[in-house]
Write a protein that holds these residues in place. Structure first.
Motif, PDB file in Angstrom:
ATOM      1  N   UNK A  92     -73.842  53.764  20.733  1.00 23.77           N
ATOM      2  CA  UNK A  92     -74.973  53.638  19.819  1.00 23.77           C
ATOM      3  C   UNK A  92     -75.354  54.424  18.247  1.00 23.77           C
ATOM      4  N   UNK A  93     -75.409  55.784  18.920  1.00 28.68           N
ATOM      5  CA  UNK A  93     -75.690  56.384  17.600  1.00 28.68           C
ATOM      6  C   UNK A  93     -74.438  57.370  16.852  1.00 28.68           C
ATOM      7  N   UNK A  94     -72.844  56.010  17.307  1.00 35.15           N
ATOM      8  CA  UNK A  94     -71.695  56.279  16.520  1.00 35.15           C
ATOM      9  C   UNK A  94     -71.746  55.031  15.590  1.00 35.15           C
ATOM     10  N   UNK A  95     -72.472  54.108  16.246  1.00 32.32           N
ATOM     11  CA  UNK A  95     -72.954  52.611  15.177  1.00 32.32           C
ATOM     12  C   UNK A  95     -74.080  53.133  14.106  1.00 32.32           C
ATOM     13  N   UNK A  96     -74.648  53.471  14.714  1.00 33.44           N
ATOM     14  CA  UNK A  96     -76.040  54.069  13.953  1.00 33.44           C
ATOM     15  C   UNK A  96     -75.128  54.972  12.196  1.00 33.44           C
ATOM     16  N   UNK A  97     -74.421  56.096  13.070  1.00 31.85           N
ATOM     17  CA  UNK A  97     -74.279  57.069  11.980  1.00 31.85           C
ATOM     18  C   UNK A  97     -73.477  55.956  11.238  1.00 31.85           C
ATOM     19  N   UNK A  98     -72.875  55.189  11.349  1.00 30.54           N
ATOM     20  CA  UNK A  98     -71.545  54.303  10.698  1.00 30.54           C
ATOM     21  C   UNK A  98     -72.640  53.685   9.349  1.00 30.54           C
ATOM     22  N   UNK A  99     -73.466  53.000   9.863  1.00 35.61           N
ATOM     23  CA  UNK A  99     -73.861  51.534   9.029  1.00 35.61           C
ATOM     24  C   UNK A  99     -74.804  52.122   8.136  1.00 35.61           C
ATOM     25  N   UNK A 100     -75.709  53.413   8.719  1.00 33.75           N
ATOM     26  CA  UNK A 100     -76.653  53.791   7.813  1.00 33.75           C
ATOM     27  C   UNK A 100     -75.888  54.772   6.528  1.00 33.75           C
ATOM     28  N   UNK A 101     -76.523  54.067   5.037  1.00 31.47           N
ATOM     29  CA  UNK A 101     -75.715  54.230   4.340  1.00 31.47           C
ATOM     30  C   UNK A 101     -76.690  56.144   3.563  1.00 31.47           C
ATOM     31  N   UNK A 102     -77.679  56.440   4.184  1.00 39.13           N
ATOM     32  CA  UNK A 102     -77.797  57.935   4.205  1.00 39.13           C
ATOM     33  C   UNK A 102     -77.729  58.883   5.015  1.00 39.13           C
ATOM     34  N   UNK A 103     -77.067  58.000   5.751  1.00 37.36           N
ATOM     35  CA  UNK A 103     -76.233  59.358   6.687  1.00 37.36           C
ATOM     36  C   UNK A 103     -75.862  60.852   6.926  1.00 37.36           C
ATOM     37  N   UNK A 104     -76.079  61.617   8.219  1.00 36.28           N
ATOM     38  CA  UNK A 104     -75.288  62.924   7.570  1.00 36.28           C
ATOM     39  C   UNK A 104     -73.791  63.211   7.490  1.00 36.28           C
ATOM     40  N   UNK A 105     -73.516  63.530   6.699  1.00 37.65           N
ATOM     41  CA  UNK A 105     -71.425  63.903   6.917  1.00 37.65           C
ATOM     42  C   UNK A 105     -71.008  64.133   8.214  1.00 37.65           C
ATOM     43  N   UNK A 106     -71.460  64.406   9.327  1.00 38.02           N
ATOM     44  CA  UNK A 106     -71.363  64.353  10.561  1.00 38.02           C
ATOM     45  C   UNK A 106     -71.523  63.864  11.589  1.00 38.02           C
ATOM     46  N   UNK A 107     -71.748  62.962  12.609  1.00 38.65           N
ATOM     47  CA  UNK A 107     -72.444  62.262  13.755  1.00 38.65           C
ATOM     48  C   UNK A 107     -73.426  63.169  14.542  1.00 38.65           C
ATOM     49  N   UNK A 108     -72.454  64.306  14.627  1.00 39.73           N
ATOM     50  CA  UNK A 108     -73.827  65.699  15.247  1.00 39.73           C
ATOM     51  C   UNK A 108     -74.676  66.124  14.232  1.00 39.73           C
ATOM     52  N   UNK A 109     -74.521  66.014  13.138  1.00 42.39           N
ATOM     53  CA  UNK A 109     -75.831  65.947  12.438  1.00 42.39           C
ATOM     54  C   UNK A 109     -76.470  65.080  12.692  1.00 42.39           C
ATOM     55  N   UNK A 110     -76.711  63.582  12.434  1.00 35.07           N
ATOM     56  CA  UNK A 110     -77.376  62.905  12.535  1.00 35.07           C
ATOM     57  C   UNK A 110     -77.747  62.322  14.270  1.00 35.07           C
ATOM     58  N   UNK A 111     -77.227  62.590  14.931  1.00 39.44           N
ATOM     59  CA  UNK A 111     -77.548  62.116  15.832  1.00 39.44           C
ATOM     60  C   UNK A 111     -79.057  62.639  17.135  1.00 39.44           C
ATOM     61  N   UNK A 112     -80.114  61.933  16.847  1.00 38.00           N
ATOM     62  CA  UNK A 112     -81.382  61.936  17.820  1.00 38.00           C
ATOM     63  C   UNK A 112     -80.627  62.940  19.621  1.00 38.00           C
ATOM     64  N   UNK A 113     -81.493  64.296  19.172  1.00 39.71           N
ATOM     65  CA  UNK A 113     -81.773  65.060  20.445  1.00 39.71           C
ATOM     66  C   UNK A 113     -81.306  63.714  21.705  1.00 39.71           C
ATOM     67  N   UNK A 114     -82.561  63.321  21.837  1.00 41.30           N
ATOM     68  CA  UNK A 114     -83.033  61.543  22.683  1.00 41.30           C
ATOM     69  C   UNK A 114     -81.593  61.307  23.422  1.00 41.30           C
ATOM     70  N   UNK A 115     -80.368  60.723  22.468  1.00 36.44           N
ATOM     71  CA  UNK A 115     -79.207  59.969  22.723  1.00 36.44           C
ATOM     72  C   UNK A 115     -78.264  61.410  22.615  1.00 36.44           C
ATOM     73  N   UNK A 116     -78.305  62.229  22.596  1.00 34.90           N
ATOM     74  CA  UNK A 116     -77.612  63.421  23.175  1.00 34.90           C
ATOM     75  C   UNK A 116     -77.834  63.710  24.134  1.00 34.90           C
ATOM     76  N   UNK A 117     -78.798  63.829  25.385  1.00 38.82           N
ATOM     77  CA  UNK A 117     -79.642  63.935  26.403  1.00 38.82           C
ATOM     78  C   UNK A 117     -79.172  62.738  27.291  1.00 38.82           C
ATOM     79  N   UNK A 118     -78.706  61.805  26.661  1.00 36.35           N
ATOM     80  CA  UNK A 118     -78.609  60.268  27.174  1.00 36.35           C
ATOM     81  C   UNK A 118     -77.213  60.186  27.733  1.00 36.35           C
ATOM     82  N   UNK A 119     -76.540  60.524  26.855  1.00 37.35           N
ATOM     83  CA  UNK A 119     -74.826  61.343  26.290  1.00 37.35           C
ATOM     84  C   UNK A 119     -74.913  61.609  28.031  1.00 37.35           C
TER      85      UNK A 119
END
Length: 114
Positions: free
Chosen positions: A71-98
């Protein structure tokens, strides 16, 4: 009457080492800001649970882990204004879920009947 199991039957029922190492490394990598590198252990856990009959009990949780990670990987790939890395762009709630999904896979792996 005592029943003694031979070493071949004991080792045949053991959990594969790659599976355990991968499942333990997923939350460590995601929380440690290496979320993109965590794709390798996620794929190993998912493939291992689908291919190995000994891991049949954790199959649903491994699939859930794969979906939660994708889920966060797809969000990171789809968003045009995403951060340079998935780790910087991922929501802390998704980190906790993973991390929680990986923990559930580990608990279910160790609690299964051998």
């Amino acid at each position: 009457m005592t029943t003694s199991s031979s070493p071949a039957t004991v080792t045949a029922r053991r959990i594969p080492r790659y599976f355990l190492i991968s499942a333990w490394s997923i939350p460590v990598l995601v929380v440690g800001q290496f979320a993109m590198l965590a794709i390798i252990p996620v794929v190993l856990v998912l493939a291992g649970s689908l291919r190995d009959a000994r891991l049949r009990t954790v199959r649903r949780w491994a699939i859930a882990l794969g979906v939660v990670y994708a889920t966060p990987l797809a969000i990171w790939l789809i968003r045009p204004d995403g951060a340079k890395s998935v780790s910087k762009d991922i929501n802390p709630i998704l980190v906790a879920l993973i991390a929680m999904a990986a923990a559930i896979v580990l608990v279910r792996t160790h609690r299964r009947k051998i």
